[in-house]
Design a protein around this motif. Sequence first.
Motif, PDB file in Angstrom:
ATOM      1  N   HIS A   1       0.824  -1.214   0.000  1.00 31.94           N
ATOM      2  CA  HIS A   1       0.000   0.000   0.000  1.00 31.94           C
ATOM      3  C   HIS A   1       0.858   1.264   0.000  1.00 31.94           C
ATOM      4  CE1 HIS A   1       0.730  -0.996   4.230  1.00 31.94           C
ATOM      5  NE2 HIS A   1       0.484   0.261   4.548  1.00 31.94           N
TER       6      HIS A   1
ATOM      7  N   GLU B   1       2.094   1.527  -3.857  1.00 36.27           N
ATOM      8  CA  GLU B   1       1.028   1.924  -4.775  1.00 36.27           C
ATOM      9  C   GLU B   1       0.620   3.375  -4.557  1.00 36.27           C
ATOM     10  OE1 GLU B   1      -1.967  -1.011  -3.998  1.00 36.27           O
ATOM     11  OE2 GLU B   1      -1.322  -2.275  -5.676  1.00 36.27           O
ATOM     12  N   SER B   2       0.470   3.783  -3.308  1.00 34.30           N
ATOM     13  CA  SER B   2       0.028   5.150  -3.009  1.00 34.30           C
ATOM     14  C   SER B   2       1.077   6.175  -3.405  1.00 34.30           C
ATOM     15  CB  SER B   2      -0.297   5.283  -1.516  1.00 34.30           C
ATOM     16  OG  SER B   2      -1.373   4.437  -1.159  1.00 34.30           O
TER      17      SER B   2
ATOM     18  N   HIS C   1       1.235   6.973  -7.090  1.00 35.68           N
ATOM     19  CA  HIS C   1       0.167   7.833  -7.610  1.00 35.68           C
ATOM     20  C   HIS C   1       0.496   9.308  -7.472  1.00 35.68           C
ATOM     21  CE1 HIS C   1      -2.637   4.748  -8.672  1.00 35.68           C
ATOM     22  NE2 HIS C   1      -2.733   4.277  -7.448  1.00 35.68           N
TER      23      HIS C   1
ATOM     24  N   GLY D   1      -2.131  -0.894   6.127  1.00 36.86           N
ATOM     25  CA  GLY D   1      -3.086  -0.224   5.261  1.00 36.86           C
ATOM     26  C   GLY D   1      -4.486  -0.112   5.810  1.00 36.86           C
TER      27      GLY D   1
ATOM     28  N   TRP E   1      -2.984   5.234   8.876  1.00 34.64           N
ATOM     29  CA  TRP E   1      -2.488   5.202   7.503  1.00 34.64           C
ATOM     30  C   TRP E   1      -3.023   6.354   6.645  1.00 34.64           C
ATOM     31  CZ3 TRP E   1       0.886   4.583   4.024  1.00 34.64           C
ATOM     32  CH2 TRP E   1       0.529   4.548   2.668  1.00 34.64           C
ATOM     33  N   PRO E   2      -4.354   6.610   6.583  1.00 34.17           N
ATOM     34  CA  PRO E   2      -4.815   7.735   5.756  1.00 34.17           C
ATOM     35  C   PRO E   2      -4.287   9.082   6.242  1.00 34.17           C
ATOM     36  CG  PRO E   2      -6.641   6.779   7.005  1.00 34.17           C
ATOM     37  CD  PRO E   2      -5.483   5.841   7.132  1.00 34.17           C
TER      38      PRO E   2
ATOM     39  N   LEU F   1      -0.800   9.279   4.713  1.00 35.31           N
ATOM     40  CA  LEU F   1      -0.860   9.525   3.277  1.00 35.31           C
ATOM     41  C   LEU F   1      -1.299  10.960   2.979  1.00 35.31           C
ATOM     42  CD1 LEU F   1      -0.559   8.421   0.440  1.00 35.31           C
ATOM     43  CD2 LEU F   1      -2.901   7.564   0.584  1.00 35.31           C
ATOM     44  N   ARG F   2      -2.277  11.457   3.717  1.00 34.38           N
ATOM     45  CA  ARG F   2      -2.726  12.838   3.501  1.00 34.38           C
ATOM     46  C   ARG F   2      -1.606  13.833   3.787  1.00 34.38           C
ATOM     47  NH1 ARG F   2      -6.243  13.235   7.344  1.00 34.38           N
ATOM     48  NH2 ARG F   2      -4.945  14.506   8.728  1.00 34.38           N
TER      49      ARG F   2
ATOM     50  N   THR G   1       1.035  13.633   0.993  1.00 33.65           N
ATOM     51  CA  THR G   1       0.504  14.191  -0.255  1.00 33.65           C
ATOM     52  C   THR G   1       0.475  15.711  -0.199  1.00 33.65           C
ATOM     53  OG1 THR G   1      -0.863  12.215  -0.594  1.00 33.65           O
ATOM     54  CG2 THR G   1      -1.451  14.188  -1.841  1.00 33.65           C
TER      55      THR G   1
END
Length: 366
Positions: free
Chosen positions: A57, A60-61, A64, A267, A272-273, A276-277, A280
């Motif tokens: 995860h 892949e993330s 992107h 994941g 986790w989010p 990722l946030r 990003t």
Amino acid sequence: MGSIAEGAAPAQDLRFCRSADGTRLAWATHGSGPPLVIASCWLSHLQYDWQSPVWRHFLESLGHIATTIRYDERGFGLSDWEVDDFGYESRLRDLETVLDQQPHEQFALMGMSAGAPLAIGYAARHPERVSRLILYAPIGSGCFAKSDDQDAETALLAIIKTGWARKEPIFRRVFTSVLIPDATEEQMSWLDELQRMSTSPENAMASRLARADVDVSGLLSQVRAPTLVLHARDDRAANFAWGRRLSAGIPDARLVCLDSKNHILLGDEPAWPVWLREVTEFLEPERSTHSAAAGNGHAAEALAVSGREEEILGLAAQGLDNAQIAEALVLSVRTVERHLQNVYAKAGVSGRAARTAVVARYLAHH
């Protein structure tokens, strides 16, 4: 017990290079967008990580949101296992070698776990190349789950020596339980097996002993890049105190505390989010600049090149080859090649005709 099975992985460009001492290093790129280089933890395998429910995860993330560049450290994964020197300077030269292969003048750099000291060292030594620095679950000194109790440390080394290469995972499960205590049995089994796949018992021991002496505290004030530090509050492998210490010592750093016990975020956990946030959003300025350049690059009549790139193009237009250009500008041939690769990327050209295309475009405007 789960095992690492063959499976279809997303396309990645896998390559090899040799470090200053001849050690063969494996590196790979995948994804799209601005470049993001990862100095990973010791536990990595460029191929098998794609089949891992613990790492996939992340890959892949990140693919992107960025052109993601990874490598296996010396003694691990697809890089050479026959290694005598696991010292910090040799590892840092490895990172420099991998980055010398890249066409990018600047990039974001992420140091994960025991890769954090390398990322910090590189950012301090090459501030002109690191646009942004991310430190995730960083270890600034020593190695993961390091114990100040000498008896405990001796016991951990004995576990590595005795059980690392065995088919049964009972000994490796000690380390897995430290790294991902909240994982499912499937996830733990995969990490058990990845340890055995990633390196030999001898390398695991030698690397751990070499990292025990690493301390980059004195380099923190030399980091000039904006820095994001992400660290789980209850990380059992890397004490949260290191996240606080690093973020306090680096001039332009921000610390994000993650609600987790896991050294490697899974994941399906709430942290986790958040991770990722944050990553990003932190990379958004790079993404915006990259998108603008991609949108305008082909339409622009003249190439937007740096002063050094223009010097190199001018000499190339006179018919000089890379070695002659390097001699004229007192540069290494590799540096000349890197600048030219950067120009090719800006022009959106590749292959054998790339040099001819950019030289023609340069001459059309001079």
